[in-house]
Scaffold this motif. Structure first.
Motif, PDB file in Angstrom:
ATOM      1  N   GLN A   1      54.028  32.339  42.394  1.00 39.31           N
ATOM      2  CA  GLN A   1      54.623  33.154  41.041  1.00 39.31           C
ATOM      3  C   GLN A   1      53.415  33.810  40.451  1.00 39.31           C
ATOM      4  O   GLN A   1      53.552  34.782  39.856  1.00 39.31           O
ATOM      5  CB  GLN A   1      55.499  32.393  40.278  1.00 39.31           C
ATOM      6  N   LYS A   2      52.367  32.858  40.300  1.00 42.99           N
ATOM      7  CA  LYS A   2      51.306  33.502  39.241  1.00 42.99           C
ATOM      8  C   LYS A   2      50.703  34.653  39.914  1.00 42.99           C
ATOM      9  O   LYS A   2      50.097  35.475  39.470  1.00 42.99           O
ATOM     10  CB  LYS A   2      50.309  32.056  39.017  1.00 42.99           C
ATOM     11  N   TRP A   3      50.230  34.285  41.338  1.00 40.09           N
ATOM     12  CA  TRP A   3      49.870  35.554  42.167  1.00 40.09           C
ATOM     13  C   TRP A   3      50.512  36.821  42.051  1.00 40.09           C
ATOM     14  O   TRP A   3      50.128  37.795  41.804  1.00 40.09           O
ATOM     15  CB  TRP A   3      49.307  34.907  43.463  1.00 40.09           C
ATOM     16  N   ARG A   4      51.935  36.589  42.088  1.00 41.74           N
ATOM     17  CA  ARG A   4      52.810  37.707  42.255  1.00 41.74           C
ATOM     18  C   ARG A   4      52.884  38.284  40.830  1.00 41.74           C
ATOM     19  O   ARG A   4      53.049  39.645  40.637  1.00 41.74           O
ATOM     20  CB  ARG A   4      54.238  37.032  42.483  1.00 41.74           C
TER      21      ARG A   4
ATOM     22  N   GLY B   1      38.629  52.474  33.325  1.00 43.33           N
ATOM     23  CA  GLY B   1      39.791  51.746  32.419  1.00 43.33           C
ATOM     24  C   GLY B   1      39.596  50.319  33.062  1.00 43.33           C
ATOM     25  O   GLY B   1      39.928  49.896  34.170  1.00 43.33           O
ATOM     26  N   TRP B   2      39.207  49.372  32.279  1.00 37.57           N
ATOM     27  CA  TRP B   2      39.083  47.930  32.731  1.00 37.57           C
ATOM     28  C   TRP B   2      40.543  47.344  32.811  1.00 37.57           C
ATOM     29  O   TRP B   2      41.381  47.404  31.745  1.00 37.57           O
ATOM     30  CB  TRP B   2      38.324  47.225  31.605  1.00 37.57           C
ATOM     31  N   PHE B   3      40.592  46.384  33.647  1.00 43.54           N
ATOM     32  CA  PHE B   3      41.607  45.317  33.820  1.00 43.54           C
ATOM     33  C   PHE B   3      41.144  44.065  33.923  1.00 43.54           C
ATOM     34  O   PHE B   3      40.366  43.705  34.510  1.00 43.54           O
ATOM     35  CB  PHE B   3      42.988  45.896  34.790  1.00 43.54           C
ATOM     36  N   ASN B   4      42.011  42.944  33.286  1.00 45.54           N
ATOM     37  CA  ASN B   4      41.639  41.699  33.629  1.00 45.54           C
ATOM     38  C   ASN B   4      43.144  41.089  34.165  1.00 45.54           C
ATOM     39  O   ASN B   4      44.108  40.998  33.338  1.00 45.54           O
ATOM     40  CB  ASN B   4      40.959  41.113  32.443  1.00 45.54           C
ATOM     41  N   LEU B   5      43.334  40.672  35.264  1.00 44.62           N
ATOM     42  CA  LEU B   5      44.519  40.082  35.661  1.00 44.62           C
ATOM     43  C   LEU B   5      44.833  38.752  34.913  1.00 44.62           C
ATOM     44  O   LEU B   5      43.960  37.830  34.695  1.00 44.62           O
ATOM     45  CB  LEU B   5      44.426  39.648  37.215  1.00 44.62           C
ATOM     46  N   PRO B   6      46.162  38.430  34.644  1.00 42.90           N
ATOM     47  CA  PRO B   6      46.501  37.284  33.638  1.00 42.90           C
ATOM     48  C   PRO B   6      46.473  35.920  34.398  1.00 42.90           C
ATOM     49  O   PRO B   6      46.189  34.981  33.428  1.00 42.90           O
ATOM     50  CB  PRO B   6      47.981  37.716  33.324  1.00 42.90           C
ATOM     51  N   TYR B   7      46.649  35.980  35.735  1.00 38.18           N
ATOM     52  CA  TYR B   7      46.566  34.429  36.057  1.00 38.18           C
ATOM     53  C   TYR B   7      44.967  34.161  36.701  1.00 38.18           C
ATOM     54  O   TYR B   7      44.235  33.422  36.142  1.00 38.18           O
ATOM     55  CB  TYR B   7      47.497  34.157  37.231  1.00 38.18           C
ATOM     56  N   SER B   8      44.468  34.989  37.707  1.00 42.63           N
ATOM     57  CA  SER B   8      43.247  34.629  38.102  1.00 42.63           C
ATOM     58  C   SER B   8      41.954  35.080  37.462  1.00 42.63           C
ATOM     59  O   SER B   8      41.035  34.910  37.608  1.00 42.63           O
ATOM     60  CB  SER B   8      43.275  35.219  39.439  1.00 42.63           C
ATOM     61  N   LYS B   9      42.354  35.746  36.308  1.00 38.44           N
ATOM     62  CA  LYS B   9      41.312  36.503  35.361  1.00 38.44           C
ATOM     63  C   LYS B   9      40.296  37.423  36.144  1.00 38.44           C
ATOM     64  O   LYS B   9      39.248  37.717  35.810  1.00 38.44           O
ATOM     65  CB  LYS B   9      40.497  35.459  34.647  1.00 38.44           C
TER      66      LYS B   9
END
Length: 583
Positions: A194-197, A523-531
């Motif tokens: 679920q975190k990866w999703r 435009g930078w992004f940072n994923l909430p689970y894996s960072k």
């Protein structure tokens, strides 16, 4: 179980290139000018200079007088708003900055400034935060994000460039509404899949929010099918395999400023070979190696496992979003140094890969190198040669800019490697030094070497472009050579295009690594689970005429670099320039 969470709440438009953040038809111009235009101009000039000196009391005094005279200059409203902000009058700061936003401003060089419209919106949000008005602060943050603000990680404290959460928003950083805006509202009770999703959902949301024209190179159906494929496969993939799938998704966008860098995350980072590869005209070679593998520098790579090197390079297109195929030659060799890319492309399996190499003498050997954790400090440049430490085009290619006068050819050589200021000299100051040399020294020709320049802060480049024009005026019979190649990209490429727009230039080397008109920015992004962190193309850059459909800058003197010449310390590009300027 599918868990495609909507993190953004923003309209999912697919082409943002014609969007504006204000409406010109809603602002009525004054029919009355300043009572004393000369005094107005002098006061405005003084106010801007005071702002650069951060004398905010004087700025405030002067700009209030200016606005009393004339209310339709966005620059004066902007500087007034900054002065109120610095003087802690946040309500008036917000009001003035909103007027600046409505009219528009592009004033640069003001400390603590933010003249881009989405940055202005964040500044307004900061003012409301200081007024303890969370509702209005979040309203303006939403507007900034909807306007493709490209530094969202600062809201969550996950930016690579600024530590911690933006201090103006710390007071309500733990609220659910703020966490949602920051993309930092991941439910800790979720299981691994679920975190990866959730990461996948956030990535999709950020692509749709940030990318200026995401369906330029693919259909909406292709994108949706790839997202569904990844979502379905998550339970059977390792963390690194999921990150590889994210890289494939981003590559569908097909612009060179789209990438994921699997080196800084908390989960899913890649492993790297101890080699740096370079694709020369005569094959793929090891151009640099860690201390334990120095003996392989200069060896040609014949194969990765059972896959021939050139076939492996072709396969990197699956994860290499690019503006043209010169980027395959530039970035493809880098991706081949990542074991998890090799695994994802089906070239290797497991925790190691064997390379087949041929020595300079033609002897075939194999090596199965030990791996290291991926490190990334920018895509590598062609390295300096230990055997030829003073070779002009390699000796200082990590210095932002430098010059050398070659008196035998009455030539000024300028190498411009990164679009940033040097620690002890700004680019503008360097340009003035060049102009002094052009004016006073015995110089007939100018060379601008952009072969190592893959970009930076494009707002710094006008003085260098002006220097090329200055040379053309003072030396109309002289030749201006611009050396280009696969690494000539982004803001570094823009310099070449802007110069060629206004003065005659002779391009020498390879085709460039991007187009004159292209989707760019970062435009930078940072994923909430894996960072995991990456970039999305958030702006369209038109550096040439609207109809310019060139896929690259083509050289007037096409010259490629062979491994034989490189390792022998020969620069065929500069050799050609020296030959033609001697004739």
């Amino acid at each position: 179980m599918c868990l495609l969470i909507n993190f953004s709440g923003f309209a999912l438009a697919t082409n943002h290139s014609l969007e504006v953040t204000n409406q010109a038809l809603k602002v009525q111009p004054s029919r009355v000018g300043a009572s004393d235009p000369i005094a107005y101009f002098q006061s405005k000039t003084a106010a801007i200079e005071f702002a650069k000196q951060q004398n905010w009391a004087q700025v405030n005094k002067l700009t209030k007088m200016l606005i009393n005279e004339y209310q339709h200059d966005g620059d004066t409203w902007y500087v007034l708003g900054l002065s109120y902000f610095q003087l802690a009058d946040y309500q008036n700061a917000s009001n003035a900055l909103q007027r600046a936003l409505a009219i528009g401003t592009s004033l640069k060089g003001i400390p603590n400034g933010a003249s881009n419209p989405n940055d202005l919106m964040v500044k307004i949000a900061e003012a409301y935060a200081e007024l303890d008005n969370q509702q209005q602060a979040e309203y303006w943050l939403k507007k900034a994000l909807a306007a493709r603000w490209d530094d969202r990680p600062t809201l969550a404290g996950t930016s690579l460039f600024k530590s911690g959460i933006n201090p103006y928003f710390e007071r309500f950083a733990q609220s659910a509404s703020y966490k949602s805006l920051a993309g930092n509202n991941l439910d800790t009770e979720l299981n691994r899949d679920q975190k990866w999703r959730a990461d996948l959902a956030f990535l999709v949301s950020e692509i749709k929010r940030l990318h200026v024209a995401m369906y330029q190179n693919m259909s909406s159906q292709q994108f949706a099918e790839k997202v569904a494929e990844i979502d379905k496969s998550i339970p059977i993939l390792t963390d690194q395999q999921i990150v590889f799938q994210f890289m494939e998704l981003i590559a569908l966008l097909g612009n060179g400023h789209n990438l994921l860098i699997p080196a800084w995350g908390e989960t899913g980072n890649f492993q790297q070979l101890p080699f740096q590869f370079y694709q020369f005209s005569d094959g793929l070679y090891i151009s640099k190696a860690s201390s334990d593998y120095q003996q392989y520098v200069g060896y040609k790579v014949e194969a990765f496992a059972d896959t021939p090197a050139q076939q492996a390079l072709e396969l990197t297109k699956r994860i290499n979003a690019r503006d043209n195929e010169m980027q395959t030659l530039w970035l493809g060799p880098y991706y081949l140094s990542l074991l998890n890319v090799l695994n994802g492309l089906g070239i290797s399996k497991g925790s190691e890969v064997t390379l087949t190499l041929s020595s300079p003498q033609g002897a075939i050997t194999t090596v199965t190198p030990a791996l290291k954790s991926m490190q990334f400090a920018g895509f590598p440049k062609l390295p300096k040669l230990a055997e030829h430490p003073t070779l002009r085009y390699l000796a200082k290619n990590n210095t932002p800019f430098w010059s050398e006068q070659i008196k035998t050819n009455k030539l000024l050589y300028v190498q411009f490697n990164d679009v940033r200021n040097n620690k002890d000299l700004t680019l503008a100051e360097f340009a003035m030094q060049l102009q002094t040399q052009i004016k006073h020294d015995d110089i007939e020709h100018l060379v601008l070497d952009l072969r190592h320049n893959s970009g930076g802060n494009g707002s710094l480049t006008p003085p260098l472009v002006a220097t090329a024009a200055f040379f053309n005026v003072l030396k109309p019979q002289g030749k201006l050579f611009i050396l280009i190649g696969r690494n000539t990209f982004s803001a570094g490429h823009d310099v070449a295009v802007k110069i060629a727009n206004i003065v005659p230039a002779i391009f020498v080397g390879e085709p460039s690594g991007t187009r004159p008109n292209v989707a760019g920015e970062a435009g930078w992004f940072n994923l909430p689970y894996s960072k995991q962190t990456g970039l999305i193309s958030s702006q369209f850059h038109q550096q040439s005429r609207a109809e310019d459909h060139r896929i690259w800058l083509a050289p007037d003197m096409p010259i490629t670099l062979s491994a034989k010449d490189y390792f022998a310390g020969i620069d065929p590009v500069m050799d050609a320039v020296l030959t033609i300027t001697k004739q």
